[in-house]
Design a protein around this motif. Structure first.
Motif, short mmCIF file in Angstrom:
data_model
loop_
_atom_site.label_atom_id
_atom_site.label_comp_id
_atom_site.label_asym_id
_atom_site.label_seq_id
_atom_site.Cartn_x
_atom_site.Cartn_y
_atom_site.Cartn_z
N UNK A 99 22.36 38.69 55.71
CA UNK A 99 23.71 38.49 56.27
C UNK A 99 24.44 37.37 55.53
N UNK A 100 23.79 36.22 55.39
CA UNK A 100 24.41 35.07 54.74
C UNK A 100 24.65 35.32 53.25
N UNK A 101 23.67 35.96 52.58
CA UNK A 101 23.82 36.23 51.15
C UNK A 101 24.97 37.19 50.90
N UNK A 102 24.98 38.30 51.66
CA UNK A 102 25.99 39.33 51.44
C UNK A 102 27.40 38.85 51.69
N UNK A 103 27.61 38.21 52.84
CA UNK A 103 28.96 37.75 53.16
C UNK A 103 29.39 36.58 52.29
N UNK A 104 28.45 35.70 51.94
CA UNK A 104 28.80 34.58 51.06
C UNK A 104 29.16 35.09 49.68
N UNK A 105 28.41 36.07 49.17
CA UNK A 105 28.72 36.61 47.85
C UNK A 105 30.07 37.34 47.88
N UNK A 106 30.35 38.02 48.96
CA UNK A 106 31.66 38.66 49.12
C UNK A 106 32.76 37.59 49.06
N UNK A 107 32.57 36.51 49.81
CA UNK A 107 33.57 35.45 49.84
C UNK A 107 33.69 34.75 48.49
N UNK A 108 32.55 34.61 47.78
CA UNK A 108 32.57 34.03 46.43
C UNK A 108 33.57 34.75 45.55
N UNK A 109 33.48 36.07 45.56
CA UNK A 109 34.32 36.85 44.65
C UNK A 109 35.76 36.96 45.16
N UNK A 110 35.95 36.89 46.47
CA UNK A 110 37.32 36.86 46.99
C UNK A 110 38.00 35.57 46.54
N UNK A 111 37.30 34.44 46.68
CA UNK A 111 37.85 33.15 46.28
C UNK A 111 38.11 33.14 44.76
N UNK A 112 37.12 33.61 43.99
CA UNK A 112 37.28 33.66 42.54
C UNK A 112 38.40 34.61 42.16
N UNK A 135 55.05 40.19 41.48
CA UNK A 135 54.97 41.48 40.79
C UNK A 135 53.69 41.64 39.95
N UNK A 136 53.37 40.71 39.03
CA UNK A 136 52.12 40.88 38.26
C UNK A 136 50.88 40.79 39.13
N UNK A 137 50.94 39.99 40.21
CA UNK A 137 49.78 39.88 41.09
C UNK A 137 49.48 41.20 41.78
N UNK A 138 50.52 41.80 42.36
CA UNK A 138 50.34 43.09 43.05
C UNK A 138 49.96 44.18 42.05
N UNK A 353 42.46 39.88 48.64
CA UNK A 353 42.92 39.22 47.41
C UNK A 353 44.42 38.94 47.47
N UNK A 354 45.19 39.93 47.90
CA UNK A 354 46.63 39.74 47.98
C UNK A 354 47.03 38.72 49.03
N UNK A 355 46.35 38.77 50.18
CA UNK A 355 46.66 37.81 51.25
C UNK A 355 46.32 36.39 50.81
#
Length: 470
Positions: A99-112, A135-138, A353-355
């Motif tokens: 649980x901790x590995x999966x969600x933390x890794x998900x959050x890692x890549x969202x932040x990155x 515009x370029x972000x979306x 990512x957009x939010x």
């Protein structure tokens, strides 16, 4: 058309994610993961902090992460039913670890990914200064979403060419730098290109040990994503052949793409002349007289950021898929499209990512926010790397027979795992030395508090489900 993944192996003995990534894809994904935007964007600041000793900083981090990857490789190949490090951490350390590995890794890549999207916006404004920021972000997120929704093979192909661009840029830089050194090039400021520039201005450690240690704070972010080869394991055609080859080539990649590139830069541009806020890659090509240097390197760093964001979109969707199969995420994330892609997880990650990018636009000092975000990302990645090492230690204790039968044993075994864990703990101590990194270190534990509360809720729900069935 979508279908639910049962989590049970298919007739071929594998999970429902299709093994469509070839050796060519895995090798370039591994290389792309080892070459982060931190090398292109952060090397100027690290050189100014540590001087020529920054070479040893990158080597030290690279060596330690090689052992982490070897531990991960042995674990993934010990049981081909493991889709990623979520599976073996949950199996060996307990459900909480998955649980901790999966969600933390998900959050890692969202932040990155948030940092990458903002960087891409800045790079796009280099050519189109008048376009609105959104515009370029979306556009970037929509393109990456579209590519990843089609097939995993298309992701592999996209990442292959992103990585090729980075490789060509770095190899070209090394070649140009060596030519300038051997030709005795003299800059407009009267500086002659020479390997002696590495030690003739205060030695290899001109700012002392504190300067050397300060380099670790930024350099570690350059390596985030090196473990991406582990998330592709479930979709590699021949993991027993491709994973060892990709992991074993890490030392060569570190030497070529980090050490030689930094040596070339500092041989041509003495470390004291490197401007922290500018890319030394651009400066070297400008000195070489390449008129389009700024535009060329801007294209390279844009594709590097896009490659990182692409990896993040891919990884987060696979993490949500694995978490869903275990009941640690909403069941809808376990839905595969007709192309065997976890489409709902992909869309959720892209919305995040957009939010996140929108929230960061609200922060007045964007560079301060960027530093904070990348430091948080590095801390979270070190947490994931540490859980891989702890899983390996548990594997050696619980599955001794599997270790003996392994054809891809981790060098150094458990003692090397302990050394790597001590190394990561040391980096956390170094993060307390600067105000901006210290703030990230203080904020990050809030994520684990949130996860702890969420985990209790998930476990209670699981227990209630078991009771209801009985």
């Amino acid at each position: 058309m979508t279908r639910k993944a049962s989590g049970a192996p298919g007739q071929d003995g594998h999970d429902d994610l299709q093994r469509n990534l070839t050796n060519r894809h895995i090798q370039l994904i591994a290389i792309g993961g080892a070459i982060g935007t931190g090398l292109f964007m952060g090397s100027g600041k690290t050189i100014s902090l540590a001087g020529p000793s920054i070479v040893f900083v990158y080597m030290a981090i690279g060596i330690m992460l090689f052992f982490v990857m070897r531990a991960m490789g042995e674990l993934l190949l010990s049981n081909l039913q493991y889709r990623s490090f979520i599976d073996f951490s949950a199996d060996l350390l307990g459900p909480w670890a998955g649980f901790f590995t999966g969600w933390t890794y998900w959050f890692c890549w969202i932040v990155t990914g948030i940092a990458d999207v903002i960087a891409i916006t800045g790079y796009a404004q280099f050519w189109f200064p008048d376009i609105p920021q959104w515009l370029p972000a979306i556009a970037c997120v929509l393109v990456l979403l579209g590519l990843n929704l089609l097939t995993v093979k298309l992701f592999g192909e996209t990442e292959f060419w992103f990585a090729m661009i980075k490789i060509v840029a770095i190899v070209t830089l090394i070649g140009v730098g060596l030519c300038m050194v051997f030709s005795g090039f003299v800059s407009p400021a009267g500086r002659q290109a020479s390997l002696a520039n590495l030690w003739n201005d205060g030695g290899m450690f001109p700012n002392g040990l504190m300067g050397f240690f300060a380099g670790f704070q930024i350099a570690v972010f350059a390596f985030v994503g090196i473990e991406l080869v582990g998330t592709t394991a479930a979709e590699a055609k021949d993991p027993e052949r491709t994973l060892p080859r990709a992991i074993n080539s890490i030392p060569v990649r570190i030497i070529v793409f980090y050490v030689l590139a930094l040596v070339a830069i500092m041989a041509v541009t003495p470390w004291r002349d490197v401007v922290p806020g500018k890319s030394p890659f651009v400066e070297l090509f400008v000195l070489a007289g390449l008129p389009a240097a700024a535009g060329v390197i801007n294209f390279v760093v844009l594709t590097s950021a896009a490659s990182s964001a692409n990896s993040g979109v891919f990884s987060t969707s696979r993490m949500l898929y694995g978490l869903s199969l275990k009941g640690d995420a909403p069941k809808s994330f376990g839905t595969l499209s007709s192309r065997s892609v976890p489409s709902r997880g992909l869309m959720f990650s892209c919305i995040c990512l957009l939010a996140g990018a929108f929230l960061m636009w609200m922060i007045p000092d964007l560079m301060e926010a960027f530093t904070l975000v990348t430091t948080v990302s590095a801390i979270l990645f070190m947490f994931v790397w540490s859980l891989i090492l702890l899983s390996y230690i548990a594997y050696r204790r619980q599955r001794a027979a599997l270790h003996q039968a392994s054809r891809f044993k981790m060098p150094g075994g458990v003692p090397m795992c302990v050394a790597c864990l001590a190394f990561f703990a040391g980096i956390l101590v170094l993060l307390t030395l600067k105000d901006d990194t210290r703030q990230a270190l203080i904020v990050t534990p809030l994520w684990f508090v949130l996860l702890g509360v969420a985990y209790q809720f998930v476990r209670r729900r699981a227990v209630a489900g078991v009771v209801a069935i009985q």
